[in-house]
Design an enzyme around this catalytic site. Structure first.
Site, PDB file in Angstrom:
ATOM      1  N   ILE A 130       3.623   6.926  11.912  1.00  0.00           N
ATOM      2  CA  ILE A 130       3.818   5.662  12.631  1.00  0.00           C
ATOM      3  C   ILE A 130       5.283   5.568  13.045  1.00  0.00           C
ATOM      4  CG2 ILE A 130       3.613   3.146  12.466  1.00  0.00           C
ATOM      5  CD1 ILE A 130       1.583   3.577  10.190  1.00  0.00           C
ATOM      6  N   TYR A 131       5.506   5.514  14.336  1.00  0.00           N
ATOM      7  CA  TYR A 131       6.872   5.429  14.843  1.00  0.00           C
ATOM      8  C   TYR A 131       7.493   4.095  14.422  1.00  0.00           C
ATOM      9  CZ  TYR A 131      10.467   7.055  18.055  1.00  0.00           C
ATOM     10  OH  TYR A 131      11.628   7.544  18.590  1.00  0.00           O
ATOM     11  N   ILE A 132       8.717   4.155  13.952  1.00  0.00           N
ATOM     12  CA  ILE A 132       9.349   2.921  13.486  1.00  0.00           C
ATOM     13  C   ILE A 132       9.881   2.130  14.685  1.00  0.00           C
ATOM     14  CG2 ILE A 132      11.313   2.004  12.185  1.00  0.00           C
ATOM     15  CD1 ILE A 132      10.699   4.030  10.047  1.00  0.00           C
ATOM     16  N   GLN A 178       0.832  -1.204   0.000  1.00  0.00           N
ATOM     17  CA  GLN A 178       0.000   0.000   0.000  1.00  0.00           C
ATOM     18  C   GLN A 178       0.869   1.257   0.000  1.00  0.00           C
ATOM     19  OE1 GLN A 178      -3.585  -0.446   0.408  1.00  0.00           O
ATOM     20  NE2 GLN A 178      -3.068  -2.613   0.127  1.00  0.00           N
ATOM     21  N   ASP A 203      -6.236   1.281   2.866  1.00  0.00           N
ATOM     22  CA  ASP A 203      -6.065   1.530   4.301  1.00  0.00           C
ATOM     23  C   ASP A 203      -7.043   2.586   4.829  1.00  0.00           C
ATOM     24  OD1 ASP A 203      -3.970  -0.242   4.848  1.00  0.00           O
ATOM     25  OD2 ASP A 203      -2.466   1.180   4.131  1.00  0.00           O
ATOM     26  N   ASP A 249       0.761  -2.920  11.077  1.00  0.00           N
ATOM     27  CA  ASP A 249      -0.150  -2.909   9.926  1.00  0.00           C
ATOM     28  C   ASP A 249      -1.597  -3.138  10.338  1.00  0.00           C
ATOM     29  OD1 ASP A 249      -1.108  -2.712   7.405  1.00  0.00           O
ATOM     30  OD2 ASP A 249      -0.411  -4.656   6.723  1.00  0.00           O
ATOM     31  N   GLU A 290       4.292 -10.290  12.266  1.00  0.00           N
ATOM     32  CA  GLU A 290       5.718 -10.053  12.447  1.00  0.00           C
ATOM     33  C   GLU A 290       6.111 -10.263  13.893  1.00  0.00           C
ATOM     34  OE1 GLU A 290       7.265  -6.744   9.554  1.00  0.00           O
ATOM     35  OE2 GLU A 290       5.133  -7.126   9.260  1.00  0.00           O
ATOM     36  N   LYS A 334       1.127   7.155   6.449  1.00  0.00           N
ATOM     37  CA  LYS A 334       0.056   6.584   5.613  1.00  0.00           C
ATOM     38  C   LYS A 334      -1.020   7.651   5.461  1.00  0.00           C
ATOM     39  CE  LYS A 334       0.732   1.645   6.738  1.00  0.00           C
ATOM     40  NZ  LYS A 334       0.108   0.359   7.162  1.00  0.00           N
ATOM     41  N   ASP A 366      -7.180  -8.898   7.581  1.00  0.00           N
ATOM     42  CA  ASP A 366      -6.125  -8.917   6.563  1.00  0.00           C
ATOM     43  C   ASP A 366      -4.753  -9.250   7.158  1.00  0.00           C
ATOM     44  OD1 ASP A 366      -5.233  -8.584   3.912  1.00  0.00           O
ATOM     45  OD2 ASP A 366      -4.705  -6.496   4.260  1.00  0.00           O
TER      46      ASP A 366
HETATM   47  N1  LIG Z   1       6.129   0.813  12.651  1.00  0.00           N
HETATM   48  C1  LIG Z   1       6.960   0.030  11.993  1.00  0.00           C
HETATM   49  N2  LIG Z   1       8.167  -0.268  12.497  1.00  0.00           N
HETATM   50  C2  LIG Z   1       9.020  -1.061  11.831  1.00  0.00           C
HETATM   51  N3  LIG Z   1       8.768  -1.603  10.626  1.00  0.00           N
HETATM   52  C3  LIG Z   1       7.578  -1.344  10.065  1.00  0.00           C
HETATM   53  C4  LIG Z   1       6.615  -0.517  10.713  1.00  0.00           C
HETATM   54  N4  LIG Z   1       5.537  -0.440   9.927  1.00  0.00           N
HETATM   55  C5  LIG Z   1       5.793  -1.181   8.849  1.00  0.00           C
HETATM   56  N5  LIG Z   1       7.034  -1.713   8.908  1.00  0.00           N
HETATM   57  C6  LIG Z   1       7.655  -2.595   7.901  1.00  0.00           C
HETATM   58  O1  LIG Z   1       7.167  -2.293   6.619  1.00  0.00           O
HETATM   59  C7  LIG Z   1       6.445  -3.389   6.079  1.00  0.00           C
HETATM   60  C8  LIG Z   1       5.211  -2.889   5.346  1.00  0.00           C
HETATM   61  O2  LIG Z   1       4.348  -2.215   6.229  1.00  0.00           O
HETATM   62  P1  LIG Z   1       2.781  -2.542   6.286  1.00  0.00           P
HETATM   63  O3  LIG Z   1       2.598  -3.985   6.575  1.00  0.00           O
HETATM   64  O4  LIG Z   1       2.150  -1.558   7.198  1.00  0.00           O
HETATM   65  O5  LIG Z   1       2.392  -2.233   4.786  1.00  0.00           O
HETATM   66  P2  LIG Z   1       1.263  -2.784   3.823  1.00  0.00           P
HETATM   67  O6  LIG Z   1       1.430  -2.034   2.571  1.00  0.00           O
HETATM   68  O7  LIG Z   1      -0.057  -2.748   4.466  1.00  0.00           O
HETATM   69  O8  LIG Z   1       1.746  -4.278   3.601  1.00  0.00           O
HETATM   70  P3  LIG Z   1       0.902  -5.549   3.107  1.00  0.00           P
HETATM   71  O9  LIG Z   1       0.325  -5.183   1.812  1.00  0.00           O
HETATM   72  O10 LIG Z   1       1.916  -6.647   3.037  1.00  0.00           O
HETATM   73  O11 LIG Z   1      -0.161  -5.789   4.119  1.00  0.00           O
HETATM   74  C9  LIG Z   1       6.122  -4.288   7.255  1.00  0.00           C
HETATM   75  O12 LIG Z   1       6.044  -5.612   6.875  1.00  0.00           O
HETATM   76  C10 LIG Z   1       7.268  -4.016   8.218  1.00  0.00           C
HETATM   77  O13 LIG Z   1       8.356  -4.866   7.942  1.00  0.00           O
HETATM   78 MN   LIG Z   2      -1.471  -4.258   4.930  1.00  0.00          MN
END
Ligand SMILES: Nc1ncnc2c1ncn2[C@@H]1O[C@H](COP(=O)(O)OP(=O)(O)OP(=O)(O)O)[C@@H](O)[C@H]1O
Ligand SMILES: [Mn+2]
Length: 421
Positions: A252-254, A131, A166, A329, A319, A147, A314
């Site tokens: 979103i804090y990493i 996304q 989202d 997520d 993780e 996001k 979903d």
């Molecule tokens: N707050 C966070 N801290 C650390 N890593 C993160 C964080 N948010 C996301 N990530 C990393 O980035 C990746 C993608 O983020 P996220 O799952 O939110 O995206 P998505 O586009 O919804 O993915 P998907 O389509 O696979 O569901 C995660 O798998 C994770 O490894």
């Molecule tokens: Mn997702």
């Protein structure tokens, strides 16, 4: 017998035959149904019955909530700060296993303010995941994930539980829900209104700028829109701001440290004509119990409860951080306030296991307190109110379903379903 009587008798016999035949056909249809499917139905009926006869304790307020409420409100009150980088240092030291932040810490209120107020100094596309998301730097230092808003709060997403894009505020709601339920495994998230021109385009690199469109608006203004770079990103689907190019989004804090991604055992097929093994096998959990550590199973059951409340269907992968599950997520939640996808709870009703501390905690927030408290905690967020009243009623309704499912499991397993791990 006169002719008229004969006609009436023939008509009656025909009606009778049709009725019996119809019924027979109906009974045949019932029997022909997949037994696994009908056992999911049977469970639904048991749950429906249980909900009608829930003990008053599940419906009323639990006086114990006051203590938790007062501490949480104090902890999340915004507080002024002097040096943002000190707070980021503190927060980057917080995580331990999957606990991302402490239960109570006077720095939380300050940290939230840094995320709300510190200038955005650098922005890039972030092509991780599927996304649209951006990587932002605050005050030339702390990295956060952004996001954007796709929908208004009151949109109803029809179709499969994983449908749509989202819902940005769900990420913030998930953060506060985690805090209240003591699932402090979510990233720290704030809502923020950002400007697509001054905060994003002007601070972006050329790669990001090439994924934005600028079109002339009214009165010599320009409209900035973003489509970004990701699996599902394309030029036809952009996010745009208001007439001043302001747009809602979440920061979103990493989470510091290594994360490992694993396939969820309760993964959906994402095909409407194909069912996953867990969907048709009420004994599915038996096969997992040997393969998976109990602590992991209990984490995933907590996740199911969390996801059911917000209707996130979903979680195809989960993780882990130091072998414990983190709740990353959470944007695919709050799609349809009128619908409760019971199968999100499959880990709970198929395994009939639950962490004793989770069960204690859920009961503290009965009687409407859960959504009221999240509402109060999030009052200082820029995106308040995070969800509509319909969604809040949905969360409360689902809490009752969780109580009913636990009652069903207690009937089956007794107190031994509760684990201290
Ligand atoms: N707050 C966070 N801290 C650390 N890593 C993160 C964080 N948010 C996301 N990530 C990393 O980035 C990746 C993608 O983020 P996220 O799952 O939110 O995206 P998505 O586009 O919804 O993915 P998907 O389509 O696979 O569901 C995660 O798998 C994770 O490894
Ligand atoms: Mn997702």
């Amino acid at each position: 017998m006169n002719k008229r009587t004969v006609i009436i008798i023939v008509a009656l016999v025909t009606i009778l035959c049709l009725a019996v035949g119809g019924n027979l056909y109906f009974m045949y249809y019932l029997n022909a149904q997949d037994p696994a499917l009908s056992s999911t139905r049977a469970l639904e009926n048991v749950i429906r019955h249980k909900i009608r006869h829930l003990k008053p304790a599940y419906l009323n307020r639990n006086p114990r909530f006051f203590m938790y409420r007062n501490k949480l409100l104090k902890n999340y009150r915004p507080a002024s700060y002097e040096n943002a980088s000190v707070l980021w240092d503190i927060a980057n030291w917080w995580p331990h296993e999957n606990e991302i932040y402490p239960l109570y810490d006077s720095s939380m209120g300050q940290l939230l303010q840094t995320l709300r107020n510190e200038p955005i100094t650098k922005v890039n596309n972030l092509s991780r995941g599927t996304q649209l998301k951006l990587l932002m730097r605050l005050s030339n230092q702390q990295k956060v994930i952004f996001k954007p808003q796709w929908y208004p709060r009151d949109i109803v997403i029809d179709g499969p539980v994983y449908g749509g894009k989202d819902r940005h505020t769900a990420e913030v709601y998930a953060f506060y829900l985690g805090a209240v339920l003591d699932f402090r495994w979510t990233p720290i998230v704030v809502g923020r209104v950002v400007n697509l021109k001054t905060d994003i385009y002007d601070r972006g690199d050329s790669e990001l700028q090439n994924t934005m469109t600028i079109t002339p608006g009214e009165n010599e203004t320009e409209q900035y829109c973003l489509f970004g770079k990701c699996h599902y990103c394309n030029e036809e689907e952009t996010v745009c701001g208001d007439e001043n190019n302001n747009i809602e989004g979440v920061l979103i804090y990493i989470i510091p440290g290594q994360l490992a991604k694993r396939r969820s055992p309760w993964q959906r097929t994402y095909k409407e004509d194909k069912r996953a093994p867990w969907e048709d096998d009420m004994n599915y959990c038996k096969s997992l119990k040997g393969k998976m550590e109990n602590i992991r199973l209990l984490d995933l059951i907590d996740v199911a409860i969390f996801d059911y409340l917000i209707q996130n269907g979903d979680r195809h992968h989960y993780e882990t951080r130091e072998e414990r599950v983190v709740l990353i997520d959470n944007g695919k939640a709050f799609g349809n306030p009128n619908k409760d996808h019971l199968d999100i709870l499959a880990p709970l009703y198929q395994c009939c296991l639950l962490r004793a501390s989770t069960w204690e905690r859920l009961q503290v927030f009965s009687g409407g307190v859960l959504t009221e408290l999240i509402d109060r905690l999030s009052k200082n967020d820029a995106l308040y109110p995070l969800i509509t009243d319909k969604h809040k009623r949905g969360v409360e309704r689902r809490l009752l379903v969780i109580f009913a499912v636990v009652e069903y499991c207690m009937d089956r397993e007794g107190e031994k379903m509760f684990k201290n791990l």
